[in-house]
Each structure stands twice: as C-alpha cells, then as structure tokens.
Write a protein that holds these residues in place. Structure first.
Motif, short mmCIF file in Angstrom:
data_model
loop_
_atom_site.label_atom_id
_atom_site.label_comp_id
_atom_site.label_asym_id
_atom_site.label_seq_id
_atom_site.Cartn_x
_atom_site.Cartn_y
_atom_site.Cartn_z
N ILE A 1 4.03 -1.03 3.49
CA ILE A 1 3.47 0.30 3.26
C ILE A 1 4.61 1.18 2.76
N ARG A 2 4.40 1.76 1.59
CA ARG A 2 5.45 2.51 0.91
C ARG A 2 5.43 3.97 1.30
N ILE A 3 6.63 4.53 1.52
CA ILE A 3 6.77 5.94 1.87
C ILE A 3 7.96 6.54 1.10
N ASP A 4 8.10 7.84 1.19
CA ASP A 4 9.34 8.53 0.84
C ASP A 4 9.39 9.79 1.69
N SER A 5 10.34 10.69 1.43
CA SER A 5 10.51 11.84 2.31
C SER A 5 9.56 13.00 2.00
N ALA A 6 8.86 12.92 0.88
CA ALA A 6 7.82 13.91 0.53
C ALA A 6 8.35 15.34 0.48
N ILE B 1 0.61 7.88 7.96
CA ILE B 1 1.01 6.51 8.29
C ILE B 1 -0.08 5.82 9.11
N GLU B 2 -0.63 6.54 10.08
CA GLU B 2 -1.70 5.97 10.90
C GLU B 2 -2.91 5.58 10.05
N LYS B 3 -3.28 6.44 9.12
CA LYS B 3 -4.42 6.14 8.25
C LYS B 3 -4.12 4.94 7.36
N ALA B 4 -2.89 4.86 6.84
CA ALA B 4 -2.52 3.72 6.00
C ALA B 4 -2.56 2.42 6.79
N CYS B 5 -2.09 2.46 8.03
CA CYS B 5 -2.10 1.25 8.86
C CYS B 5 -3.53 0.81 9.19
N ARG B 6 -4.42 1.77 9.38
CA ARG B 6 -5.83 1.41 9.63
C ARG B 6 -6.42 0.70 8.43
N ILE B 7 -6.18 1.24 7.24
CA ILE B 7 -6.70 0.61 6.02
C ILE B 7 -6.09 -0.77 5.83
N ALA B 8 -4.79 -0.88 6.09
CA ALA B 8 -4.12 -2.18 5.97
C ALA B 8 -4.79 -3.20 6.87
N LYS B 9 -5.12 -2.80 8.08
CA LYS B 9 -5.76 -3.72 9.04
C LYS B 9 -7.10 -4.21 8.52
N VAL B 10 -7.88 -3.30 7.93
CA VAL B 10 -9.18 -3.71 7.37
C VAL B 10 -8.98 -4.73 6.24
N PHE B 11 -8.03 -4.45 5.35
CA PHE B 11 -7.77 -5.38 4.24
C PHE B 11 -7.22 -6.72 4.75
N ASN B 12 -6.36 -6.65 5.76
CA ASN B 12 -5.80 -7.89 6.32
C ASN B 12 -6.90 -8.74 6.94
N GLU B 13 -7.76 -8.11 7.73
CA GLU B 13 -8.83 -8.85 8.39
C GLU B 13 -9.87 -9.37 7.40
N HIS B 14 -10.05 -8.64 6.31
CA HIS B 14 -10.93 -9.11 5.24
C HIS B 14 -10.39 -10.38 4.61
N LEU C 1 0.85 -1.18 0.00
CA LEU C 1 0.00 0.00 0.00
C LEU C 1 0.89 1.24 0.00
N VAL C 2 0.44 2.28 -0.67
CA VAL C 2 1.19 3.54 -0.72
C VAL C 2 0.50 4.53 0.20
N ALA C 3 1.20 4.94 1.26
CA ALA C 3 0.62 5.89 2.21
C ALA C 3 0.54 7.28 1.58
N PRO C 4 -0.52 8.04 1.88
CA PRO C 4 -0.69 9.39 1.30
C PRO C 4 0.12 10.43 2.08
N ILE C 5 1.45 10.37 1.90
CA ILE C 5 2.35 11.16 2.75
C ILE C 5 2.73 12.52 2.15
N ALA D 1 4.06 1.88 12.48
CA ALA D 1 3.87 0.69 11.64
C ALA D 1 4.09 -0.59 12.44
N ALA D 2 5.15 -0.63 13.24
CA ALA D 2 5.44 -1.83 14.03
C ALA D 2 4.30 -2.14 14.99
N ASP D 3 3.71 -1.10 15.56
CA ASP D 3 2.59 -1.31 16.49
C ASP D 3 1.38 -1.91 15.79
N HIS D 4 1.32 -1.77 14.46
CA HIS D 4 0.23 -2.34 13.66
C HIS D 4 0.65 -3.61 12.93
N GLY D 5 1.86 -4.10 13.21
CA GLY D 5 2.33 -5.30 12.54
C GLY D 5 2.69 -5.09 11.08
#
Length: 343
Positions: free
Chosen positions: A135-140, A114-127, A87-91, A168-172
């Motif tokens: 989750i992809r990032i750069d320095s923006a 990052i928090e929003k991306a991790c929430r979406i990842a959790k929904v997709f993972n649980e689905h 997933l690409v975070a909207p950074i 991210a680590a807290d969200h696995g």
C-alpha cells in the motif's frame, strides 16, 4: 527460459492524477474501464501486462464501497486476465486523508485513509485477484511547510507513519513511501533515508522507488543541499551518483516504478510539480531505463518484490489513448525483466 518474475503491471492512476478540476490545463479523467481496456490490449511478442496497480479513490473507486461493490471491481479486473498488485491509499487532503505532519485531526484523517485501504486490500486478497503488492503512501504535505521546522516535522511524519505501519501490520500489509520532490520530508534522497530510519519499521514500512522521481533527487531539485550531480555532468559522474543514491535507498525499497524522465519538473491540474514522466522512448529521456532499473532491483526478491509497475503519471490523455504508447512501455518492461528478473 525467459524470466517470469517480477510480474509486469500498469498503473491505473495516470487516468486520474492531474486530471479533472478547474485548472485551465486540466483534462478529464479516464475511466477505470477504459484504462483496463488500454492495458489489456497491449501485447509484444505474445507478452501482455499481467496486472495493475490501483488508486483507491473516485472516480475509479469509492473508498467506502461495499464489499460486494469491491468484489464486482475485482471480477472486472480479473475478467481482463489482470491481477491487482500495489494499492495507493487516499491519504491526501481532498481525498480521505490529510498531511502526515499536521495536527491530531489531520493525522487521524491520514490514519483513516490507511484503514480504508487495508479493508479494500483484504477484500481483493480474499477474492483472489490480489496476491502480492504493498500500500503506497507519502507525507501528503509540501516541502515549504516542512522547512519551517525540519526536525520537528520529520519527527511528526515519522510518528504518523509508525501509527500507519501498525495498522498495516495488523492487516498483514506493508506500506511503501514514495519519494518525490513534492512531498515533505521525502523531497531529497537524504531526507528520505532520514525519515525511513526515524520510522525504523523496515518489516512494515519501506520505500517505493520511481525512476523519474529519483532522478530529480540526484539534481537536488527542492533540496540543493543534497544534490549529487551538477549541470553538465559526465556519464561517469552520473553512475557514481546513481550508485550512492541507490546504495542508500535500495535496502528499503519494496516497490518499484519503471519510468522515464527528461530532467524537468512537471505538474498538471492540482498535482504539484514533480519529476516529469516521459514516454519510454522519449528522445529527451535522461535515463537508461534498463540499466538504472538494475540498481534498484538488485536482490529485489529478498525484499519481497514480486512485480514492477510502469508509471505514466500526468501523461496527456491523447498519449494514453495510443496503443503504441502501451506497447512501447510493455516492451521496455520486458527488457527490464530479461536483464534483472528471476523465475
């Protein structure tokens, strides 16, 4: 028996990156539905794309979508017999985030993305539609600003990335920083290594290598002090330089984009100029895609890589709409897996 891993993914963001906006050359975005249709339609010798990598912003995704809305998107993707990988975070400024080397307010925007991306990842993972990926990032932010105080700016980006990696680590989840010549502190292979070492969280934050972008690392575009190749280089010089770069970055590499590049820089819409992504069979392509991929995919399994993705960022819409574009890409990715995959 042919290899079954890594899984073969297509990116959805070529329908978005460099599209829209007020620039004279801007093309309209391509919807998620259409990108999914184009991806699912591709087929070579019975092989199809197995998944997608996905950008978490409008118009494909509202980063604040409800769980039910996200589950509906997951159902749609699964309905095409596709999974979700990275997933690409909207950074970036103008999305949710802001520059990773900015002030406290800008840094907090980055971390919120990052928090929003991790929430979406959790929904997709649980689905169940997502079972692997990062989750992809750069320095923006841009190199011009970075060069005003390289040491302090690298330290600030590292601080932002460390805080992001903790989230991210807290969200696995794991974060992968994509090296491109247009991103501050990530605009050369040497600066990228320095930044990864400054963050020093290899279990959670690694590198996302793209064949097109890393080719420009060799040429020292935006960082001539770190170039490894000069114009008119020989094949022997190329592979020596390629080995030097990949030896430095491969241990950090946890996500990988297959791509082609013709040695030029390119930007459309609001996207800064960076490594041009070319069709897999572009006659001006500088890369032996299959051979180059092997340098990055050596020991990939041990780094947790389970899929590879094609990046056709800033392809014209007409090219994206052609079925042969996707079939040629898929065939190339199959060749990469045949040569360097595992089962």
């Amino acid at each position: 028996m042919p290899h079954t891993l890594p899984k073969l993914h297509n990116a959805m963001w070529p329908g978005l990156v460099g599209k829209g906006g007020d620039e004279p050359d801007a093309e309209p975005p391509i919807s998620l539905d259409r990108m999914l249709e184009l991806t699912a339609a591709a087929e070579v010798d019975g092989q199809k794309f197995e998944g997608i990598d996905y950008f978490l912003f409008h118009p494909h995704t509202d980063p604040d979508a409800s769980d039910d809305e996200l589950k509906a998107i997951a159902d749609k993707i699964a309905g095409h017999n596709l999974t979700v990988g990275s997933l690409v975070a909207p950074i970036w400024p103008g999305t949710v985030g802001d520059s990773a080397m900015g002030d406290d307010e800008q840094q907090q925007k980055f971390l919120t993305a990052i928090e929003k991306a991790c929430r979406i990842a959790k929904v997709f993972n649980e689905h169940g539609v997502r079972k692997y990926g990062v989750i992809r990032i750069d320095s923006a932010g841009g190199p011009d600003e970075w060069y005003k105080d390289p040491e302090a700016n690298t330290k600030r980006i590292a601080d932002t990335f460390q805080k992001a990696a903790k989230i991210a680590a807290d969200h696995g989840e794991r974060l992968a920083a994509e090296g491109e010549i247009c991103w501050a502190g990530m605009h050369s292979w040497k600066n990228m290594v320095d930044l990864l070492e400054a963050v020093d969280m290899p279990e959670t934050l690694g590198f996302q290598a793209d064949l097109a972008h890393t080719y420009l690392y060799l040429l020292g575009v935006n960082a001539p002090e770190h170039k490894l190749l000069s114009e008119g280089y020989s094949e022997e010089e190329f592979w020596a330089a390629y080995k030097q770069m990949t030896d430095a970055l491969r241990p950090w590499t946890i996500d990988f984009h297959v791509a082609q590049n013709d040695g030029s820089v390119h930007g459309t819409g609001s996207h800064d100029k960076t490594g041009r992504h070319c069709p897999a069979d572009d006659p001006n392509g500088k890369l032996d895609i299959v051979k180059c991929s092997g340098y990055w995919l050596e020991d990939a399994q041990s780094r947790g890589i389970e899929h590879i993705c094609w990046d056709g960022c800033m392809f014209p819409n007409a090219m994206l709409e052609k079925p042969e574009t996707w079939n040629t890409i898929l065939k190339t990715m199959m060749e990469v897996r045949d040569a360097h995959g595992w089962s």
